[in-house]
Design a protein around this motif. Structure first.
Motif, PDB file in Angstrom:
ATOM      1  N   GLY A 132     -27.260  84.057  35.255  1.00 35.12           N
ATOM      2  CA  GLY A 132     -28.011  84.391  36.645  1.00 35.12           C
ATOM      3  C   GLY A 132     -27.782  83.482  37.717  1.00 35.12           C
ATOM      4  O   GLY A 132     -28.294  83.589  38.655  1.00 35.12           O
ATOM      5  N   GLY A 180     -25.131  83.547  39.602  1.00 34.83           N
ATOM      6  CA  GLY A 180     -24.435  84.319  40.750  1.00 34.83           C
ATOM      7  C   GLY A 180     -23.082  84.506  40.574  1.00 34.83           C
ATOM      8  O   GLY A 180     -22.277  84.750  41.591  1.00 34.83           O
ATOM      9  N   LYS A 181     -22.423  84.011  39.488  1.00 37.28           N
ATOM     10  CA  LYS A 181     -21.020  83.984  39.130  1.00 37.28           C
ATOM     11  C   LYS A 181     -20.394  85.474  39.463  1.00 37.28           C
ATOM     12  O   LYS A 181     -19.478  85.691  40.088  1.00 37.28           O
ATOM     13  CB  LYS A 181     -20.642  83.735  37.754  1.00 37.28           C
ATOM     14  CG  LYS A 181     -21.096  81.921  37.309  1.00 37.28           C
ATOM     15  CD  LYS A 181     -20.946  81.588  36.040  1.00 37.28           C
ATOM     16  CE  LYS A 181     -21.452  82.365  34.935  1.00 37.28           C
ATOM     17  NZ  LYS A 181     -22.910  82.362  34.748  1.00 37.28           N
ATOM     18  N   THR A 182     -21.073  86.424  38.451  1.00 39.85           N
ATOM     19  CA  THR A 182     -20.538  87.777  38.385  1.00 39.85           C
ATOM     20  C   THR A 182     -20.426  88.271  39.777  1.00 39.85           C
ATOM     21  O   THR A 182     -19.643  89.098  40.393  1.00 39.85           O
ATOM     22  CB  THR A 182     -21.166  88.529  37.407  1.00 39.85           C
ATOM     23  OG1 THR A 182     -21.060  88.265  36.122  1.00 39.85           O
ATOM     24  CG2 THR A 182     -20.698  90.124  37.439  1.00 39.85           C
ATOM     25  N   THR A 183     -21.695  88.045  40.584  1.00 39.76           N
ATOM     26  CA  THR A 183     -21.705  88.476  41.879  1.00 39.76           C
ATOM     27  C   THR A 183     -20.613  88.042  42.939  1.00 39.76           C
ATOM     28  O   THR A 183     -20.118  88.711  43.545  1.00 39.76           O
ATOM     29  CB  THR A 183     -23.233  88.396  42.464  1.00 39.76           C
ATOM     30  OG1 THR A 183     -24.301  88.712  41.397  1.00 39.76           O
ATOM     31  CG2 THR A 183     -23.339  89.184  43.617  1.00 39.76           C
ATOM     32  N   ALA A 202     -26.857  91.230  34.837  1.00 36.58           N
ATOM     33  CA  ALA A 202     -26.722  92.336  35.775  1.00 36.58           C
ATOM     34  C   ALA A 202     -25.409  92.987  35.390  1.00 36.58           C
ATOM     35  O   ALA A 202     -24.376  92.362  34.831  1.00 36.58           O
ATOM     36  CB  ALA A 202     -26.512  91.542  37.250  1.00 36.58           C
TER      37      ALA A 202
HETATM   38  N1  ADP Z   1     -26.907  94.803  40.816  1.00 34.01           N
HETATM   39  C1  ADP Z   1     -27.949  94.170  40.912  1.00 34.01           C
HETATM   40  N2  ADP Z   1     -29.258  94.232  41.183  1.00 34.01           N
HETATM   41  C2  ADP Z   1     -30.238  93.579  41.188  1.00 34.01           C
HETATM   42  N3  ADP Z   1     -30.203  92.146  40.734  1.00 34.01           N
HETATM   43  C3  ADP Z   1     -28.805  91.920  40.547  1.00 34.01           C
HETATM   44  C4  ADP Z   1     -27.682  92.960  40.464  1.00 34.01           C
HETATM   45  N4  ADP Z   1     -26.660  92.132  40.111  1.00 34.01           N
HETATM   46  C5  ADP Z   1     -27.103  90.937  39.987  1.00 34.01           C
HETATM   47  N5  ADP Z   1     -28.324  90.742  40.256  1.00 34.01           N
HETATM   48  C6  ADP Z   1     -29.236  89.461  40.199  1.00 34.01           C
HETATM   49  O1  ADP Z   1     -28.459  88.288  40.703  1.00 34.01           O
HETATM   50  C7  ADP Z   1     -28.640  87.293  40.015  1.00 34.01           C
HETATM   51  C8  ADP Z   1     -27.069  86.699  39.720  1.00 34.01           C
HETATM   52  O2  ADP Z   1     -26.796  87.503  38.689  1.00 34.01           O
HETATM   53  P1  ADP Z   1     -25.035  87.372  38.404  1.00 34.01           P
HETATM   54  O3  ADP Z   1     -24.214  87.239  39.566  1.00 34.01           O
HETATM   55  O4  ADP Z   1     -24.878  88.258  37.429  1.00 34.01           O
HETATM   56  O5  ADP Z   1     -25.031  85.996  37.579  1.00 34.01           O
HETATM   57  P2  ADP Z   1     -24.291  85.162  36.400  1.00 34.01           P
HETATM   58  O6  ADP Z   1     -22.993  86.425  36.497  1.00 34.01           O
HETATM   59  O7  ADP Z   1     -23.824  83.834  36.990  1.00 34.01           O
HETATM   60  O8  ADP Z   1     -24.935  85.371  35.259  1.00 34.01           O
HETATM   61  C9  ADP Z   1     -29.425  87.436  38.783  1.00 34.01           C
HETATM   62  O9  ADP Z   1     -30.677  86.725  39.080  1.00 34.01           O
HETATM   63  C10 ADP Z   1     -29.332  88.764  38.775  1.00 34.01           C
HETATM   64  O10 ADP Z   1     -30.519  89.320  38.039  1.00 34.01           O
END
Ligand code: ADP
Ligand code: MG
Lengths: 323, 277
Positions: free
Chosen positions: A42, A44-47, A322
């Motif tokens: 959570g 923000g790595k993937t984002t 996410a």
């Molecule tokens: N498409 C989306 N819609 C709503 N919330 C999202 C989406 N993608 C990610 N998030 C939220 O953004 C935050 C960062 O997510 P993410 O980048 O997946 O983190 P990580 O990859 O580090 O686990 C989390 O709180 C997640 O729930």
């Protein structure tokens, strides 16, 4: 100035509704090594990866990948990078070979070349036996290997790897690590997202620690450890009877509280700088106190994370994974 | 197949040489990319034949059930009712099939594989265009099953060209309609939800049409709806083509409606697809 950088991101922001998933991330990733992005679930790595790989448009900020702007020159970026996403980015209904042939065809290989390339990769990644099976019947480790093979049908200049070993057993994890090392040895830059401190420590040359959408620390693993302050000098004496003597000497030389370990021959002293520690060792031997061994221990990345964020890294912040 | 000498372990030296030997060929043209995605659609039908079984079993059941269970009551005799019902069954079965276009797209986009395609130098609409090929195979299978079963049951098809033209018209309309489901497919979270939403939307359109009964027998307000329902228009044209002939207006009206559907929902799908997160 940026010619040497593989990735240069400034102030990246992405919000989903009320969630600031990425909240002003700056990155400067040098070429030719593994760069670790370390953070809990959570963070923000993937984002961040999705913005850099041109899958998401940043709400604010900008980023250049291999000198190309991820928004304005998205097509050029796409032809230089490849992505191994957090969710397996292969088609589960198709066989391992079909997946690779499909990608090779999309990249412009002729039918015969695509088949040959697929077989070469399957063989190299230890997947030749399973090549004709649907991917949904693959084990987690095999799927990850196929996923990485799919990313190097054409060797990319930069590869995004999002949590490549999450959920894998130690053996499969080691196999993936070896593949990543081979990639880097061949000159590919790897941006590696992980929540495992151990993984970042093993593979990455530099690490950005990210928490709640922000980079909270950046540097080499050693710098990060040093920035948290203290390491410790661990000493084991040949003669346990001389421990009191050694304790006094070390306390004076390092100006610190000496900790006596349960083992009667061992002592531990916190140290702030490695130079003084070597000096203290020299003093011990000058005083005729012989050492069985000694080690200058650094704090683990776990401790680093705890010190930086106030919460442990492995803690699951957000269950909702996410896409 | 080189399965004989393979090992379950990755081989570091072979990984190195595989990396070193990877040259980047000239990127393929857009058409070639679409065809590659079409090939993927065919592979999916090959590996997941269940999707064809769904598609074919439902119309078979409907055709048998309605003809033999209700035929006597609705039209006096089963053979007369079959003659009336079969073109409508053809319409119904292919339209239901078009929901799968949305289901398939949703399944793609909720898994990671679409991310890979989108992170590659691939023409953006190519996966969508390629899916069309898989869809057409499904449509044709559904149509052929209904026609063949009808013939076995004693349906008199008029002329071969009429049947072919009818199927072509239905397929064109279904492609247009499928853009609604692909739009829905990109808006909803799970393939099952897309399936449910699609069928819920289709059921009233299909049952409140002239597929099963002559609208003259319905109450006025319902008859009015049946008359403006595009599914009725398609069924009328299909009946004509498979029987006494359809007027240019009857066919033209269907094509216009198809064009309108596509004009609204195709751009919507492509927009959603481009920015899909
Ligand atoms: N498409 C989306 N819609 C709503 N919330 C999202 C989406 N993608 C990610 N998030 C939220 O953004 C935050 C960062 O997510 P993410 O980048 O997946 O983190 P990580 O990859 O580090 O686990 C989390 O709180 C997640 O729930
Ligand atoms: Mg993630």
């Amino acid at each position: 100035m940026s010619a040497q950088l593989a990735i240069e991101a400034v102030g990246l922001v992405k919000t989903f509704g009320a969630t600031r998933a990425v909240d002003g991330v700056d990155l400067a990733v040098p070429r030719g090594a593994v760069y670790g992005v370390l953070g809990p679930n959570g963070a923000g790595k993937t984002t961040t990866i999705r913005m850099l790989a041109t899958l998401l448009r940043p709400d604010a900020g900008s980023a250049k990948v291999l000198g190309r702007d991820v928004v304005a020159q998205a097509d050029e970026v796409r032809s230089l990078v490849s992505l191994t996403g957090q969710l397996a980015s292969v088609d589960e209904d198709l066989t391992g070979r079909e997946n690779l042939v499909l990608l090779a065809r999309l990249l412009g290989f002729t039918r015969a070349d695509a088949k040959a390339r697929a077989d070469e990769l399957l063989e190299a990644f230890g997947l030749a036996d399973a090549a004709g099976r649907q991917v949904k019947n693959f084990s987690g480790g095999m799927r990850r290997r196929l996923d990485i093979a799919a990313s190097i049908v054409v060797t990319p200049e930069l590869m995004f790897l999002d949590e490549p070993t999450t959920g894998l057993d130690p053996r499969s994890r080691n196999q993936v690590w070896d593949i990543v090392r081979a990639l880097v040895a061949q000159g590919t830059t790897v941006l590696l997202c992980t929540q495992y401190l151990d993984e970042a420590d093993q593979l990455a040359e530099r690490i950005a620690v990210i928490d709640r959408g922000r980079v909270i620390a950046e540097g080499t693993p050693a710098q990060l450890k040093a920035s948290v302050g203290q390491g410790a000098l661990h000493v084991r004496l040949l003669d346990a009877d001389r421990r009191d003597e050694a304790e006094q000497l070390l306390a004076r030389a390092l100006d610190a509280q000496v900790h006596l370990e349960p083992d009667p021959a061992r002592l531990t002293v916190p140290v702030t700088d490695a130079g003084r520690a070597t000096g203290a060792i020299a003093e011990l031997s000058a005083a005729g106190i012989e050492l069985a061994d000694f080690a200058l221990g650094q704090p683990s990345l776990d401790e680093v994370f705890l010190a930086l964020t106030g919460h442990p890294a492995e803690e699951t912040v957000d269950e909702e994974e996410a896409a | 197949m080189s399965a004989t000498q393979s090992r379950p372990e990755p081989k570091q030296d072979e990984v190195y040489s595989a990396l070193a030997s990877a040259r980047r060929p000239k990127p393929p043209g857009r058409l070639s990319m679409c065809l590659t995605f079409g090939w993927r659609g065919m592979l999916k039908i090959k590996h997941v034949p269940e999707q064809l079984i769904d598609v074919t079993l439902t119309p078979v059941l409907f055709l048998l059930m309605f003809t033999y269970l209700f035929g006597g009551a609705l039209a006096g005799s089963t053979s007369e009712y079959l003659q009336y019902l079969l073109p409508g069954m053809l319409v119904q079965s292919v339209l239901f099939t078009s929901v799968y276009s949305g289901v398939a797209l949703n399944a793609d986009s909720t898994k990671g594989v679409i991310d890979r395609f989108r992170s590659m130098p691939v023409w953006r609409p190519a996966p969508l265009a390629g899916a069309v090929l898989g869809d057409s195979v499904r449509y044709l299978v559904a149509a052929v099953v209904v026609v063949v079963l009808g013939l076995i049951m004693g349906f008199d098809p008029g002329s071969v060209t009429g049947v072919v033209a009818a199927i072509a018209l239905i397929v064109v309309f279904s492609f247009a309609l499928s853009w609604i489901f692909t739009t829905v497919g990109l808006l909803l979270r799970a393939p099952q939800a897309v399936m449910n939403a699609g069928f819920m939307g289709l059921f009233p359109l299909i049952f409140l049409s002239n597929i099963f009964v002559d609208p003259a027998t319905l109450p006025g307000w319902l008859e009015a709806f049946v008359h403006v329902n595009p599914v009725s228009h398609l069924t009328t044209a299909t009946r004509g083509l498979m029987g006494d002939g359809a007027s240019a207006w009857e066919i033209g009206r269907v094509l216009l409606e198809a064009a309108a559907l596509a004009a609204i929902f195709a751009p919507l799908t492509v927009r959603l697809y481009r920015k899909a997160s």
